[in-house]
Write an enzyme that holds these catalytic residues in place. Structure first.
Site, short mmCIF file in Angstrom:
data_model
loop_
_atom_site.label_atom_id
_atom_site.label_comp_id
_atom_site.label_asym_id
_atom_site.label_seq_id
_atom_site.Cartn_x
_atom_site.Cartn_y
_atom_site.Cartn_z
CG ASP A 76 6.81 7.05 -19.74
OD1 ASP A 76 7.33 6.45 -20.70
OD2 ASP A 76 7.08 8.23 -19.45
CE LYS A 200 8.88 8.87 -22.29
NZ LYS A 200 9.01 9.61 -21.04
CB CYS A 245 5.21 11.00 -20.65
SG CYS A 245 6.67 11.54 -19.74
#
Ligand code: VGL
Ligand code: ZN
Length: 322
Positions: A76, A200, A245
């Site tokens: 990310d 995701k 994450c």
């Protein structure tokens, strides 16, 4: 009759290495994968055998390989966590997500990972994780449905699809927006062969911190299957945000039996207390902490040169005949 040998390696020792059955099997498996990657060709033998009536040319390729197949998972590294709606600099730890970009770029440029994975937090506008969508989902709140709830609070939704505990984040990383784009300076490998992109958090009704599973482990992404296809054995996890994450991805990787490295200086997080707690948890689970400047040495030390078993046999038989 000519014998052209373009490498002075000690062939007998190479042959010995090949007798290691496990590694011979791995060579067999990786040959398919490596065959089109010329950068992995370490040595080349060309043998020309000719008589008056025929000419046979043997080409023996030595492949650079190792018992480990390494993947870098870049979590990310998107605008939303750097300059956008959920910029880490504005969160309690005040860490700057942009600082991971040159560190990760250096890893990409200097370390020969077999696979590079980019994960993208990729939400639809009606996503469950957005504080702004609480008003449409109050009927699924567990407990008092009229209670005052603030941004960043933890709530439990009992539906509509799954029961799940959710932090209410500001709206972020909406699919296709600039907020969701990878940071412009991040090097994105364009090789289709060994680059994986994982999107995701795409289901409106469940969040997904990990690149492997949603938060309640109902649905798996394709990442594990793709890493298995590549026969990846070790993963190196870096990116944003450490305490959400990154840790979720590293913990799932470990649970899925990858040897898992947390590249500590290549991550930035949200909150110092949760960062510390999650790091402790990762250590207890056997996730290995490593600094980015140690990764290359670790990967290079495990590499050695080897010639494929069957080609080596052909060579031995052929030299015997000669
Ligand atoms: C993340 C909060 C919400 C992360 C994603 O990438 O760590 N954090 N969505
Ligand atoms: Zn998110």
């Amino acid at each position: 009759m000519h014998l052209l040998l373009k490498d002075k390696r000690v062939l007998v020792s190479e042959f010995g290495l090949c007798l290691n059955r496990k590694s011979a099997i791995r060579r067999e498996l990786s040959l398919r994968k490596y065959s089109y990657k010329w950068k992995n060709v370490d040595s080349l033998f060309i043998i020309v055998f000719s008589t008056r009536t025929c000419c046979i040319i043997f080409v023996i390729v030595g492949l650079k390989s190792s018992d480990y197949i390494n993947a870098l998972i870049i979590v990310d590294v998107q605008n939303c966590f750097i300059t956008g709606n959920l910029a880490l600099v504005t969160s309690p730890a005040h860490e700057d997500g942009a600082e991971v970009v040159p560190i990760i770029n250096k890893l990409i440029q200097t370390v020969s990972f077999d696979v590079i994975v980019y994960t993208h937090d990729w939400h639809p506008p009606d996503h469950i994780s957005f504080f702004e969508n609480l008003q449409y989902r109050r009927q699924y709140l567990e407990g008092d449905q009229n209670k005052t709830i603030h941004m960043f609070d933890n709530v439990t939704y009992s539906g509509p699809k799954f029961k799940t505990v959710q932090v209410l984040w500001p709206t972020h990383c909406i699919q296709g927006t600039d907020d969701a784009a990878l940071h412009k300076d991040l090097i994105v490998s364009s090789s289709k062969n060994n680059t994986i992109h994982i999107y995701k958090g795409i289901d409106p009704d469940i969040d997904s911190y990990s690149a492997f599973w949603d938060n309640e482990k109902h649905q798996k992404t394709e990442l594990d299957a793709m890493l298995n296809e590549w026969r990846v054995t070790r993963v190196f996890v870096a990116g944003l945000a450490t305490d959400y994450c990154v840790v979720a991805t590293a913990v799932d990787a470990k649970d899925l039996n990858y040897t898992t490295y947390f590249v500590e200086d290549a991550c930035r997080g949200v909150d110092n207390a949760t960062i510390a707690a999650k790091k402790e948890d990762m250590k207890n689970r056997g996730i290995v902490f490593i600094q980015s400047n140690q990764v290359k040495a670790l990967i290079d030390s495990a590499s050695y040169n080897q010639i494929h078993f069957t080609l080596m046999i052909s060579f031995s038989i052929f030299s015997f005949i000669l």
